[in-house]
Motif scaffolding. Structure first.
Motif, short mmCIF file in Angstrom:
data_model
loop_
_atom_site.label_atom_id
_atom_site.label_comp_id
_atom_site.label_asym_id
_atom_site.label_seq_id
_atom_site.Cartn_x
_atom_site.Cartn_y
_atom_site.Cartn_z
N ALA A 345 -1.53 -9.33 6.01
CA ALA A 345 -0.34 -9.45 5.17
C ALA A 345 -0.25 -8.31 4.17
CB ALA A 345 -0.35 -10.79 4.44
N LEU A 346 -1.40 -7.86 3.66
CA LEU A 346 -1.40 -6.74 2.71
C LEU A 346 -0.91 -5.45 3.38
CD1 LEU A 346 -4.76 -7.42 0.83
CD2 LEU A 346 -2.46 -7.59 -0.13
N ARG A 347 -1.19 -5.30 4.66
CA ARG A 347 -0.76 -4.09 5.37
C ARG A 347 0.76 -3.98 5.43
NH1 ARG A 347 -4.93 -5.63 9.21
NH2 ARG A 347 -6.75 -4.28 8.98
N SER A 348 1.43 -5.11 5.41
CA SER A 348 2.89 -5.09 5.52
C SER A 348 3.57 -5.58 4.25
CB SER A 348 3.33 -5.95 6.71
OG SER A 348 2.83 -7.28 6.59
N ILE A 349 2.89 -5.42 3.11
CA ILE A 349 3.39 -5.97 1.86
C ILE A 349 4.66 -5.29 1.38
CG2 ILE A 349 2.08 -4.47 0.28
CD1 ILE A 349 2.40 -8.26 -0.15
N GLY A 350 4.83 -4.01 1.72
CA GLY A 350 6.02 -3.28 1.29
C GLY A 350 6.01 -3.05 -0.21
N THR A 351 7.18 -3.09 -0.83
CA THR A 351 7.33 -2.85 -2.27
C THR A 351 7.36 -4.17 -3.02
OG1 THR A 351 8.56 -0.80 -1.90
CG2 THR A 351 8.79 -1.82 -4.06
N VAL A 352 6.65 -4.22 -4.15
CA VAL A 352 6.70 -5.38 -5.03
C VAL A 352 7.16 -4.95 -6.41
CG1 VAL A 352 4.84 -6.56 -3.78
CG2 VAL A 352 4.29 -5.19 -5.80
N GLN A 353 7.69 -5.88 -7.17
CA GLN A 353 8.08 -5.62 -8.56
C GLN A 353 7.04 -6.23 -9.46
OE1 GLN A 353 10.91 -3.87 -9.88
NE2 GLN A 353 9.65 -4.05 -11.71
N GLY A 354 6.22 -5.38 -10.09
CA GLY A 354 5.17 -5.85 -10.97
C GLY A 354 5.43 -5.50 -12.41
N ALA A 355 4.45 -5.76 -13.26
CA ALA A 355 4.56 -5.39 -14.66
C ALA A 355 4.67 -3.88 -14.82
CB ALA A 355 3.35 -5.92 -15.43
N ARG A 356 4.08 -3.13 -13.91
CA ARG A 356 4.15 -1.68 -13.96
C ARG A 356 5.47 -1.13 -13.43
NH1 ARG A 356 -1.38 -0.35 -10.85
NH2 ARG A 356 -1.03 -2.49 -10.12
N GLY A 357 6.27 -1.98 -12.80
CA GLY A 357 7.51 -1.54 -12.18
C GLY A 357 7.42 -1.71 -10.67
N LYS A 358 8.17 -0.90 -9.92
CA LYS A 358 8.14 -0.97 -8.46
C LYS A 358 6.84 -0.33 -7.96
CE LYS A 358 13.11 -1.11 -7.58
NZ LYS A 358 14.27 -0.46 -6.91
N LEU A 359 6.14 -1.06 -7.07
CA LEU A 359 4.83 -0.63 -6.61
C LEU A 359 4.73 -0.74 -5.09
CD1 LEU A 359 2.73 -2.75 -9.15
CD2 LEU A 359 3.19 -0.29 -9.35
N HIS A 360 4.00 0.19 -4.49
CA HIS A 360 3.67 0.08 -3.07
C HIS A 360 2.39 0.83 -2.79
CE1 HIS A 360 5.74 4.03 -3.12
NE2 HIS A 360 4.99 4.31 -2.07
N PHE A 361 1.70 0.45 -1.73
CA PHE A 361 0.48 1.13 -1.32
C PHE A 361 0.84 2.34 -0.46
CE2 PHE A 361 -1.31 -3.18 -1.97
CZ PHE A 361 -2.35 -2.85 -2.83
N ASP A 362 0.06 3.42 -0.62
CA ASP A 362 0.24 4.57 0.26
C ASP A 362 -0.54 4.34 1.56
OD1 ASP A 362 -2.45 5.19 -0.17
OD2 ASP A 362 -2.04 6.87 -1.52
#
Length: 392
Positions: A345-362
């Motif tokens: 599931a983490l591999r396909s997590i895409g973009t999330v909205q966190g406290a830091r702002g918009k986040l995604h894994f490279d």
């Protein structure tokens, strides 16, 4: 050779023995995990509760707990069985904690980890057991790149990133003069300075020093060398008790009157209150600050302050976002929630909205962050770290 090389090599010899013992005979339990039912997910929180980084570990725990409290103690609709273990302040204690969570507690996922030596020493344990790990503070360089483990996710940053961002900014200011570099003598310190040197001209570096890890008493000999160098600015990496003592002694030595102090984590969290006026004017690179202007962060800061009577720190913000990421991952799983399904599931997590702002894994499972320059200033609410500008 730096002192850290000898110390770290000896530490890793012990750590390797622990890891080999833990991994022998496939005793770590494969990819299933344990202790979870259809309605629960078992999460191991590995953070320092003792030693020089105890305050950092406390803030990490608070950040993650705030997310859980906001969501009724659940991730993706599953009740969280949270097991917290003390990382301590040595590779040996950190690896022992990782081994306990993976082998004895049979957690479905691990979150946290303060220090790079723990992260690097535990890598083979997590990899062999196939346990997904979301690191919320350390950004050890060896955990990224083409050889990165499929099971380790740097949800914090790459240790070189803060230095690279500030080095680029200071390099653009030709009037800023020469910069002196100083950091705690362990992997995190070396890697932060390595990042700075990637983007800052070598002919403008006035000197480079690495006080022994755990120094919290006397920096006077190092401060004297900074003064003698004629540098107009300093870039420093210290955290926890080290950051407090270095910042206070920098001001007491009179350097703050003539030299700008820049760094990573220097005035973060509980350090700022302990440093008081000595922190004023200190600038830092930050992947998170309490005044980030987005709805998720505003709700996080409100609840965090109400519960802990303090502003969240960088590790707090990163660990809150670990909750955001893990929540989305677990919610997306249609079948059994276990180690393998969480990692998929983490591999396909895409973009999330966190406290830091918009986040995604490279592509190497490292979080892409918006950096910002913050400065400790006097405000109506006391001394606060205030965002000055975003950094590239």
């Amino acid at each position: 050779m730096h002192v850290i090389s000898r110390i770290f090599s000896a530490s890793l010899a012990v750590v390797s023995a622990i890891a080999l013992s833990a991994c022998a005979g496939g005793a770590l339990g494969g990819t299933t995990g344990g202790g979870s039912s259809d309605n629960t997910v078992k999460v191991g929180l590995l953070v320092s509760q003792s030693g020089v980084y105890a305050s950092v570990g406390r803030d990490m725990q608070r950040g993650f707990q705030t997310f859980l409290d906001q969501h009724g103690g659940k991730l993706g609709g599953k009740t969280v069985n949270l097991v917290t273990v003390d990382e301590g302040s040595t590779p040996q204690s950190g690896v022992a904690g990782a081994t306990r969570l993976v082998r004895q507690e049979q957690v479905d996922a691990v979150v946290g980890i303060v220090a790079s030596p723990t992260a690097m020493g535990s890598r083979d344990i997590f990899n062999s057991a196939q346990v997904p790990v979301l690191m919320g503070n350390t950004g050890a360089v060896a955990l990224g790149g083409a050889q990165a483990s499929d099971w380790i996710w740097r949800a914090s940053f790459d240790n070189r990133d803060p230095g690279r961002a500030l080095g680029r900014r200071l390099a653009a200011d030709a009037s800023g003069g020469k910069v002196f570099l100083i950091a705690s003598d362990y992997a995190g310190g070396h890697e932060n300075l390595e990042g700075f040197k990637k983007t800052f001209p070598a002919n403008r570096i006035a000197g480079e020093l690495y006080p022994p890890f755990g120094t919290t008493s006397d920096y006077s000999s190092y401060l004297a060398q900074i003064r003698a160098s004629g540098a107009k600015q300093v870039f420093a990496f210290f955290a926890g008790g080290e950051a407090i003592e270095f910042t206070k002694q920098f001001a007491a030595f009179g350097l703050s009157k003539h030299v700008r102090l820049n760094g990573t984590f220097l005035t973060d969290g509980a350090s700022l209150a302990a440093e008081g006026n000595a922190a004023l004017g200190v600038r830092s690179t930050a992947v998170y600050n309490w005044d980030r202007d987005n709805a998720v962060n505003k709700a996080f800061v409100k609840d965090y302050r109400q519960k802990f009577h303090a502003l969240p720190s960088i590790p707090s913000g990163c660990m809150y976002d670990v909750g955001v990421i893990l929540n989305k991952a677990v919610a997306s799983i249609s079948g059994r929630v276990d180690r393998a399904s969480i990692n998929d599931a983490l591999r396909s997590i895409g973009t999330v909205q966190g406290a830091r702002g918009k986040l995604h894994f490279d592509d190497h499972r490292t979080m892409v962050n918006q950096m910002s320059l913050i400065e400790a200033k006097k405000t109506a609410d006391g001394i606060r770290n205030v965002t000055v500008r975003p950094l590239p």
